[in-house]
Design a protein around this motif. Structure first.
Motif, PDB file in Angstrom:
ATOM      1  N   TRP A 131       0.865  -1.187   0.000  1.00 20.49           N
ATOM      2  CA  TRP A 131       0.000   0.000   0.000  1.00 20.49           C
ATOM      3  C   TRP A 131       0.903   1.240   0.000  1.00 20.49           C
ATOM      4  N   HIS A 132       1.718   1.366  -1.039  1.00 21.82           N
ATOM      5  CA  HIS A 132       2.734   2.434  -0.994  1.00 21.82           C
ATOM      6  C   HIS A 132       3.150   2.867  -2.395  1.00 21.82           C
ATOM      7  N   GLN A 133       3.732   4.060  -2.438  1.00 23.85           N
ATOM      8  CA  GLN A 133       4.364   4.540  -3.670  1.00 23.85           C
ATOM      9  C   GLN A 133       5.700   5.217  -3.394  1.00 23.85           C
ATOM     10  N   GLU A 134       6.146   5.190  -2.143  1.00 25.46           N
ATOM     11  CA  GLU A 134       7.490   5.643  -1.793  1.00 25.46           C
ATOM     12  C   GLU A 134       8.277   4.450  -1.267  1.00 25.46           C
ATOM     13  N   MET A 135       9.576   4.641  -1.142  1.00 26.99           N
ATOM     14  CA  MET A 135      10.416   3.579  -0.590  1.00 26.99           C
ATOM     15  C   MET A 135      11.576   4.200   0.172  1.00 26.99           C
ATOM     16  N   PHE A 136      12.155   3.400   1.061  1.00 28.24           N
ATOM     17  CA  PHE A 136      13.299   3.835   1.850  1.00 28.24           C
ATOM     18  C   PHE A 136      14.596   3.389   1.189  1.00 28.24           C
ATOM     19  N   GLU A 137      15.660   4.096   1.491  1.00 33.57           N
ATOM     20  CA  GLU A 137      17.018   3.661   1.181  1.00 33.57           C
ATOM     21  C   GLU A 137      17.462   2.733   2.320  1.00 33.57           C
ATOM     22  N   ILE A 138      18.112   1.636   1.978  1.00 33.18           N
ATOM     23  CA  ILE A 138      18.560   0.695   3.001  1.00 33.18           C
ATOM     24  C   ILE A 138      19.742   1.305   3.759  1.00 33.18           C
ATOM     25  N   PRO A 139      19.640   1.454   5.086  1.00 33.65           N
ATOM     26  CA  PRO A 139      20.792   1.972   5.849  1.00 33.65           C
ATOM     27  C   PRO A 139      22.028   1.107   5.653  1.00 33.65           C
ATOM     28  N   ALA A 140      23.173   1.752   5.611  1.00 31.49           N
ATOM     29  CA  ALA A 140      24.422   1.044   5.334  1.00 31.49           C
ATOM     30  C   ALA A 140      24.711  -0.028   6.381  1.00 31.49           C
ATOM     31  N   GLN A 141      24.254   0.207   7.615  1.00 30.23           N
ATOM     32  CA  GLN A 141      24.522  -0.740   8.681  1.00 30.23           C
ATOM     33  C   GLN A 141      23.560  -1.931   8.655  1.00 30.23           C
ATOM     34  N   ALA A 142      22.512  -1.849   7.846  1.00 35.25           N
ATOM     35  CA  ALA A 142      21.441  -2.851   7.848  1.00 35.25           C
ATOM     36  C   ALA A 142      21.624  -3.842   6.702  1.00 35.25           C
ATOM     37  N   GLU A 143      20.880  -4.952   6.777  1.00 34.26           N
ATOM     38  CA  GLU A 143      20.828  -5.938   5.706  1.00 34.26           C
ATOM     39  C   GLU A 143      19.496  -5.827   4.973  1.00 34.26           C
ATOM     40  N   LEU A 144      19.527  -6.005   3.670  1.00 34.02           N
ATOM     41  CA  LEU A 144      18.300  -6.112   2.893  1.00 34.02           C
ATOM     42  C   LEU A 144      17.578  -7.386   3.297  1.00 34.02           C
ATOM     43  N   LEU A 145      16.319  -7.258   3.696  1.00 32.44           N
ATOM     44  CA  LEU A 145      15.573  -8.399   4.222  1.00 32.44           C
ATOM     45  C   LEU A 145      14.609  -8.979   3.200  1.00 32.44           C
ATOM     46  N   PHE A 146      13.884  -8.119   2.474  1.00 31.87           N
ATOM     47  CA  PHE A 146      12.929  -8.559   1.459  1.00 31.87           C
ATOM     48  C   PHE A 146      13.029  -7.666   0.228  1.00 31.87           C
ATOM     49  N   SER A 147      12.686  -8.247  -0.909  1.00 32.14           N
ATOM     50  CA  SER A 147      12.517  -7.502  -2.163  1.00 32.14           C
ATOM     51  C   SER A 147      11.259  -8.006  -2.847  1.00 32.14           C
ATOM     52  N   SER A 148      10.713  -7.179  -3.753  1.00 31.76           N
ATOM     53  CA  SER A 148       9.598  -7.626  -4.587  1.00 31.76           C
ATOM     54  C   SER A 148      10.032  -7.590  -6.044  1.00 31.76           C
ATOM     55  N   ASP A 149       9.139  -7.973  -6.935  1.00 38.26           N
ATOM     56  CA  ASP A 149       9.481  -7.981  -8.360  1.00 38.26           C
ATOM     57  C   ASP A 149       9.693  -6.577  -8.894  1.00 38.26           C
ATOM     58  N   ARG A 150       9.081  -5.582  -8.273  1.00 35.03           N
ATOM     59  CA  ARG A 150       9.112  -4.219  -8.806  1.00 35.03           C
ATOM     60  C   ARG A 150       9.940  -3.256  -7.968  1.00 35.03           C
ATOM     61  N   VAL A 151      10.086  -3.541  -6.687  1.00 33.78           N
ATOM     62  CA  VAL A 151      10.807  -2.647  -5.779  1.00 33.78           C
ATOM     63  C   VAL A 151      11.799  -3.476  -4.963  1.00 33.78           C
ATOM     64  N   LYS A 152      13.074  -3.183  -5.124  1.00 31.88           N
ATOM     65  CA  LYS A 152      14.109  -3.968  -4.444  1.00 31.88           C
ATOM     66  C   LYS A 152      14.066  -3.762  -2.932  1.00 31.88           C
ATOM     67  N   ASN A 153      13.963  -2.517  -2.505  1.00 32.44           N
ATOM     68  CA  ASN A 153      14.084  -2.205  -1.076  1.00 32.44           C
ATOM     69  C   ASN A 153      12.740  -2.377  -0.375  1.00 32.44           C
ATOM     70  N   GLN A 154      12.444  -3.600   0.030  1.00 26.73           N
ATOM     71  CA  GLN A 154      11.163  -3.894   0.667  1.00 26.73           C
ATOM     72  C   GLN A 154      11.294  -4.186   2.159  1.00 26.73           C
ATOM     73  N   GLY A 155      12.484  -4.358   2.651  1.00 26.48           N
ATOM     74  CA  GLY A 155      12.641  -4.627   4.075  1.00 26.48           C
ATOM     75  C   GLY A 155      14.101  -4.610   4.479  1.00 26.48           C
TER      76      GLY A 155
END
Length: 223
Positions: A131-155
């Protein structure tokens, strides 16, 4: 534990998070800063949940900035944090990272894919409510947790204490109905091509609650 929950619109509540709170014998306190302007104190917060909402962390509103001040204090204190959608964006922005337009507006049900095994027991693929149209930048200290087919930064997951998700695992069937009947105009323009009826007719995957519980267990466990 005192679980403080920041809710930002009437139709996006904590859903299954409340069941987790009750299951573990904790107490929940739900704040509505967009309406009343009040936030909990860091000293009275054993865990903070920051829910979604129609606003953006980039909006110039005093209470949005005050939320980030609280988040910064809790990050410093190593207090567990969970953010959904806008809430995850607030955590990223607090840490100095950008919130921008996503490559695609996603509204409806769509798969997400696990990108790390840091949180044990998460399935490789799940169907989540977007339910979104914006996204966050993944913090450098964090790990990418989830991605979707259209938006890489999902968690993202950070330091065994923080998880931010761009989508929603917490809604139960009643919550989905509440979101759709009150915010159906937002569906227009979604790349997922689903109607309000499509979203309503899709059952909430039972594994979403189990995954929500695993995430909350993970961030509240001793390191």
């Amino acid at each position: 534990m005192r679980i403080n929950i920041l809710q930002h619109t009437p139709n996006e509540g904590p859903g299954s998070i409340l069941e987790w709170v009750q299951l573990h014998g904790h107490q929940s306190y739900v704040y509505h800063p967009y309406q009343f302007g009040y936030l909990p104190q860091a000293a009275e917060t054993d865990m903070l949940v920051i829910l979604g909402g129609p606003m953006s962390p980039n909006d110039d509103l005093p209470w949005i900035k005050q939320e980030r001040e609280l988040i910064a204090q809790l990050l410093e204190r190593d207090v567990p944090l969970f953010g959904a959608c806008y809430g995850a964006q607030q955590i990223a922005k607090t840490m100095g990272y950008q919130v921008t337009d996503a490559p695609a507006k996603e509204v409806g049900w769509a798969p997400v894919y696990r990108q790390t095994e840091t949180i044990p027991g998460l399935p490789e693929k799940l169907t989540a409510l977007h339910w979104h149209q914006e996204m966050f930048e993944i913090p450098a200290q964090a790990e990418l947790l989830f991605s979707s087919d259209r938006v890489k930064n999902q968690g993202f997951v950070l330091n065994h204490r923080v998880v931010g998700l761009q989508f929603h695992f917490e809604p139960q069937a009643d919550n989905v109905r509440e979101m759709v009947v009150n915010d159906f105009p937002y569906i227009k323009g979604s790349t997922l091509g689903q109607s309000a009826a499509d979203i309503l007719q899709t059952p909430v995957p039972p594994e979403n609650q189990a995954v929500m519980f695993k995430i909350l267990d993970y961030i509240t466990q001793p390191k």
